[in-house]
Every structure is written in C-alpha cells, then in structure tokens.
Design a protein around this motif. Structure first.
Motif, PDB file in Angstrom:
ATOM      1  N   SER A 121       6.390   6.300   1.480  1.00  0.00           N
ATOM      2  CA  SER A 121       5.684   5.262   2.225  1.00  0.00           C
ATOM      3  C   SER A 121       4.497   5.877   2.959  1.00  0.00           C
ATOM      4  O   SER A 121       4.428   7.094   3.155  1.00  0.00           O
ATOM      5  N   VAL A 122       3.574   5.012   3.352  1.00  0.00           N
ATOM      6  CA  VAL A 122       2.433   5.440   4.141  1.00  0.00           C
ATOM      7  C   VAL A 122       2.080   4.292   5.082  1.00  0.00           C
ATOM      8  O   VAL A 122       2.164   3.123   4.695  1.00  0.00           O
ATOM      9  N   GLN A 123       1.726   4.608   6.300  1.00  0.00           N
ATOM     10  CA  GLN A 123       1.393   3.573   7.275  1.00  0.00           C
ATOM     11  C   GLN A 123      -0.092   3.243   7.192  1.00  0.00           C
ATOM     12  O   GLN A 123      -0.950   4.118   7.204  1.00  0.00           O
ATOM     13  N   LEU A 124      -0.371   1.932   7.120  1.00  0.00           N
ATOM     14  CA  LEU A 124      -1.746   1.470   7.025  1.00  0.00           C
ATOM     15  C   LEU A 124      -2.007   0.428   8.103  1.00  0.00           C
ATOM     16  O   LEU A 124      -1.120  -0.334   8.482  1.00  0.00           O
ATOM     17  N   GLY A 125      -3.252   0.366   8.540  1.00  0.00           N
ATOM     18  CA  GLY A 125      -3.650  -0.694   9.458  1.00  0.00           C
ATOM     19  C   GLY A 125      -3.209  -0.473  10.887  1.00  0.00           C
ATOM     20  O   GLY A 125      -2.496   0.477  11.225  1.00  0.00           O
ATOM     21  N   LYS A 126      -3.657  -1.392  11.730  1.00  0.00           N
ATOM     22  CA  LYS A 126      -3.319  -1.350  13.149  1.00  0.00           C
ATOM     23  C   LYS A 126      -2.256  -2.400  13.449  1.00  0.00           C
ATOM     24  O   LYS A 126      -1.869  -3.181  12.582  1.00  0.00           O
ATOM     25  N   LYS A 127      -1.808  -2.437  14.663  1.00  0.00           N
ATOM     26  CA  LYS A 127      -0.803  -3.403  15.087  1.00  0.00           C
ATOM     27  C   LYS A 127      -1.300  -4.834  14.832  1.00  0.00           C
ATOM     28  O   LYS A 127      -2.442  -5.151  15.105  1.00  0.00           O
ATOM     29  N   ASP A 128      -0.441  -5.668  14.285  1.00  0.00           N
ATOM     30  CA  ASP A 128      -0.683  -7.088  14.003  1.00  0.00           C
ATOM     31  C   ASP A 128      -1.565  -7.329  12.780  1.00  0.00           C
ATOM     32  O   ASP A 128      -1.829  -8.482  12.441  1.00  0.00           O
ATOM     33  N   GLU A 129      -2.040  -6.282  12.102  1.00  0.00           N
ATOM     34  CA  GLU A 129      -2.786  -6.492  10.865  1.00  0.00           C
ATOM     35  C   GLU A 129      -1.820  -6.791   9.719  1.00  0.00           C
ATOM     36  O   GLU A 129      -0.691  -6.307   9.700  1.00  0.00           O
ATOM     37  N   SER A 130      -2.273  -7.609   8.785  1.00  0.00           N
ATOM     38  CA  SER A 130      -1.457  -7.930   7.615  1.00  0.00           C
ATOM     39  C   SER A 130      -2.206  -7.510   6.362  1.00  0.00           C
ATOM     40  O   SER A 130      -3.436  -7.442   6.343  1.00  0.00           O
ATOM     41  N   ILE A 131      -1.461  -7.235   5.297  1.00  0.00           N
ATOM     42  CA  ILE A 131      -2.058  -6.850   4.025  1.00  0.00           C
ATOM     43  C   ILE A 131      -2.492  -8.110   3.288  1.00  0.00           C
ATOM     44  O   ILE A 131      -1.701  -9.037   3.106  1.00  0.00           O
ATOM     45  N   THR A 132      -3.768  -8.173   2.877  1.00  0.00           N
ATOM     46  CA  THR A 132      -4.294  -9.355   2.185  1.00  0.00           C
ATOM     47  C   THR A 132      -4.536  -9.103   0.701  1.00  0.00           C
ATOM     48  O   THR A 132      -4.666 -10.064  -0.059  1.00  0.00           O
ATOM     49  N   ALA A 133      -4.621  -7.849   0.258  1.00  0.00           N
ATOM     50  CA  ALA A 133      -4.860  -7.567  -1.160  1.00  0.00           C
ATOM     51  C   ALA A 133      -4.418  -6.148  -1.494  1.00  0.00           C
ATOM     52  O   ALA A 133      -4.567  -5.228  -0.666  1.00  0.00           O
ATOM     53  N   VAL A 134      -3.873  -5.970  -2.700  1.00  0.00           N
ATOM     54  CA  VAL A 134      -3.472  -4.657  -3.218  1.00  0.00           C
ATOM     55  C   VAL A 134      -3.811  -4.620  -4.702  1.00  0.00           C
ATOM     56  O   VAL A 134      -3.629  -5.609  -5.415  1.00  0.00           O
ATOM     57  N   ARG A 135      -4.310  -3.479  -5.177  1.00  0.00           N
ATOM     58  CA  ARG A 135      -4.570  -3.297  -6.618  1.00  0.00           C
ATOM     59  C   ARG A 135      -4.230  -1.852  -6.984  1.00  0.00           C
ATOM     60  O   ARG A 135      -4.598  -0.915  -6.262  1.00  0.00           O
ATOM     61  N   PHE A 136      -3.533  -1.665  -8.103  1.00  0.00           N
ATOM     62  CA  PHE A 136      -3.107  -0.344  -8.552  1.00  0.00           C
ATOM     63  C   PHE A 136      -3.828   0.034  -9.843  1.00  0.00           C
ATOM     64  O   PHE A 136      -3.965  -0.799 -10.746  1.00  0.00           O
ATOM     65  N   PHE A 137      -4.255   1.316  -9.926  1.00  0.00           N
ATOM     66  CA  PHE A 137      -4.858   1.868 -11.131  1.00  0.00           C
ATOM     67  C   PHE A 137      -4.320   3.282 -11.307  1.00  0.00           C
ATOM     68  O   PHE A 137      -4.790   4.221 -10.651  1.00  0.00           O
ATOM     69  N   ASP A 138      -3.311   3.447 -12.142  1.00  0.00           N
ATOM     70  CA  ASP A 138      -2.672   4.748 -12.361  1.00  0.00           C
ATOM     71  C   ASP A 138      -2.246   5.335 -11.009  1.00  0.00           C
ATOM     72  O   ASP A 138      -1.420   4.742 -10.334  1.00  0.00           O
ATOM     73  N   ASN A 139      -2.840   6.461 -10.621  1.00  0.00           N
ATOM     74  CA  ASN A 139      -2.435   7.119  -9.371  1.00  0.00           C
ATOM     75  C   ASN A 139      -3.288   6.724  -8.167  1.00  0.00           C
ATOM     76  O   ASN A 139      -3.157   7.307  -7.090  1.00  0.00           O
ATOM     77  N   ILE A 140      -4.189   5.760  -8.360  1.00  0.00           N
ATOM     78  CA  ILE A 140      -5.048   5.287  -7.268  1.00  0.00           C
ATOM     79  C   ILE A 140      -4.686   3.843  -6.932  1.00  0.00           C
ATOM     80  O   ILE A 140      -4.441   3.024  -7.816  1.00  0.00           O
ATOM     81  N   SER A 141      -4.658   3.530  -5.647  1.00  0.00           N
ATOM     82  CA  SER A 141      -4.415   2.159  -5.217  1.00  0.00           C
ATOM     83  C   SER A 141      -5.438   1.782  -4.156  1.00  0.00           C
ATOM     84  O   SER A 141      -5.857   2.618  -3.351  1.00  0.00           O
ATOM     85  N   TYR A 142      -5.850   0.519  -4.161  1.00  0.00           N
ATOM     86  CA  TYR A 142      -6.736  -0.020  -3.126  1.00  0.00           C
ATOM     87  C   TYR A 142      -5.955  -1.069  -2.331  1.00  0.00           C
ATOM     88  O   TYR A 142      -5.276  -1.923  -2.909  1.00  0.00           O
ATOM     89  N   VAL A 143      -6.078  -0.996  -1.011  1.00  0.00           N
ATOM     90  CA  VAL A 143      -5.348  -1.915  -0.137  1.00  0.00           C
ATOM     91  C   VAL A 143      -6.308  -2.441   0.923  1.00  0.00           C
ATOM     92  O   VAL A 143      -7.128  -1.698   1.460  1.00  0.00           O
TER      93      VAL A 143
END
Length: 267
Positions: free
Chosen positions: A23-45
C-alpha cells in the motif's frame, strides 16, 4: 495493492479472497480518489478535496509501491486516456474548480509524464466557469461515451456534453441549455492552445415543464458516438444524428417517440 487468488477451474473456491501485497498513502485528509489508471508497472491516480493532486506511481515492487511524481492543480480528473504509445501523455475529462474547491465546469486536460518524477499540465480547456451553472459529461464515468481518434498528427476527442443554465429569483432561466456532443482537436505540435473546440452537434430536446403536473418519465438513448467513413453518428436523449466530419453538414437524423415510455399505461 491486492492480488487475485490463484484460480483452479477444477476446484470450487469457497474462500476466494483478495490477497493484500502492499500500500501507499496518497492525498491529504478528506481527499477522495476520483480517477485511477494502470499501465504495466506505472499507475496514475487523481485525488480531490480542494485541489487536484495528480500522482505517478511505480508498482514494480507490489510490496512497496513508490510515488514517483506529483502535480497539484485546481479541479480534478475523472477519466484518463493515453494518447501516446508509451502512455506518457494522458487526456482526461473532469471538473474545473477554484482554490476553495468550488466546482466551476466541465474541463478537458492534457498531462505530460514523460519525466515520471515531474508530471506537467500541458493544457486545459474549460467548457464554462460560471459557478451558478453546471456542465458535465457522461464520459467522466462511462468510458463508452468517450471517443478519441488519431488522424495523422492530430487527435480528435468526441464527448457528450450537458450544460444547464441557472435560474433567477423569479424562477426564470438565465442562459442557454446545451445537450449534445462537442468535438475537440488535440495538436501536440503546438506550445499553447493545444486543445481547441472544433464543432458541436445539438441533441437538445423540448424541455420538460415541471409545472404541468403531468407524468415525468424521461426515456433516453445511451450517449455514444461512432465514426464511419468520414461521418460521425451520435446518440443522445431521443435523437440519432449523422454528421459529415469534413463539411460538418447534417446527413440525416432520427427522433424517437418519447411518448412511448413508462407514462404510457398501455405499455
């Protein structure tokens, strides 16, 4: 990061649970994830609460994913689509917002992550930025409504768009409503104004009179666009329209009978 359990077609899996690897922690308190995309070993969030942090993740070691780069800008993306073979440039759709997180309007953005540690916003096109109006696209949550075509060196984005006007204190509508499709050109050879709006196809139907007291049962087609030999066919609301992409003339259109819906007790 979760791993699917091993599958054996000859054995019925009774405890078919995902396996947590890292796991990895992303964003600040109260932020929500709106989009995720995976490409092999790279991901955009993308996350959002007041601003839009755009993250580039390295998932080479699933036990210990790493944040390679981060870009913080207003607004947020909801759907991301690669337009280069190496997945380093993404075109996204979502909402623009001010510094306080107030949503302003539908936006299209281009992100450059050729340098994974330093992603950049190449360009952004905002449909409207009136906080009293609302604009959006079903392409933000329905990938089948999103269409991107590469024509030579130029890209073409086709998405359904809805713009709803505001109302004054007397209940009168202020501004124009739009229901239809918008076409955008994407020219990566340009240094600015990379995204340009090229044309619109109007699918606006007769607005419903909420004061009539009549049954309201709105039937509509899925919002889709299809390109055939230089023509584009678009579907939205009760209309199917074919348009010549070269001269932009309407070839034909079909309007479905909206009376054949759940208000008709005979159906």
């Amino acid at each position: 990061i979760m791993e699917l359990p091993p599958q054996d077609d000859s054995v019925i899996q009774l405890d078919n649970k995902l396996i947590r690897r890292g796991s990895v922690q992303l964003g600040k308190k109260d932020e929500s994830i709106t989009a995720v995309r995976f490409f092999d070993n790279i991901s955009y969030v993308v996350t959002f609460e007041r601003t839009d942090p755009f993250y580039v993740l390295d998932l080479t070691n699933p036990m210990s994913p790493v944040v390679l780069g981060e870009l913080e800008i207003p607004g947020f993306s909801q759907f991301m689509h690669p337009i280069k073979d190496d997945n380093s440039i993404l075109i996204t759709v979502g909402q623009d917002a001010d510094e306080n997180g107030q949503i302003l309007g539908f936006q299209i953005s281009l992100f450059d992550s050729v340098n994974r540690t330093s992603p950049k916003l190449m360009d952004r096109f905002v449909i409207e930025n009136d906080e009293n109006q609302w604009s959006g696209s079903s392409a933000s949550w329905d990938e089948r409504a999103f269409r991107y075509l590469q024509v030579g060196d130029l890209g073409r984005l086709i998405v359904p768009v809805s713009v709803y006007p505001t109302w004054d204190e007397s209940g009168n509508r202020v501004g124009e409503e739009f229901q239809g499709f918008m076409f955008f050109g994407v020219d990566l050879a340009k240094a600015e104004n990379i995204i340009t709006k090229e044309m619109e196809i109007d699918h606006t139907s007769q607005p419903y009179d909420y004061t009539s007291g009549e049954c309201y049962c709105y039937s509509q087609l899925p919002e889709r666009s299809m390109v055939f030999a230089g023509d584009v066919m678009t579907m939205k609301n009760q209309k199917v329209i074919s348009t010549d992409l070269v001269n932009r003339n309407r070839e034909w259109n079909i309007t479905l009978d909206d009376s054949l819906n759940c208000c008709n007790e005979d159906l």
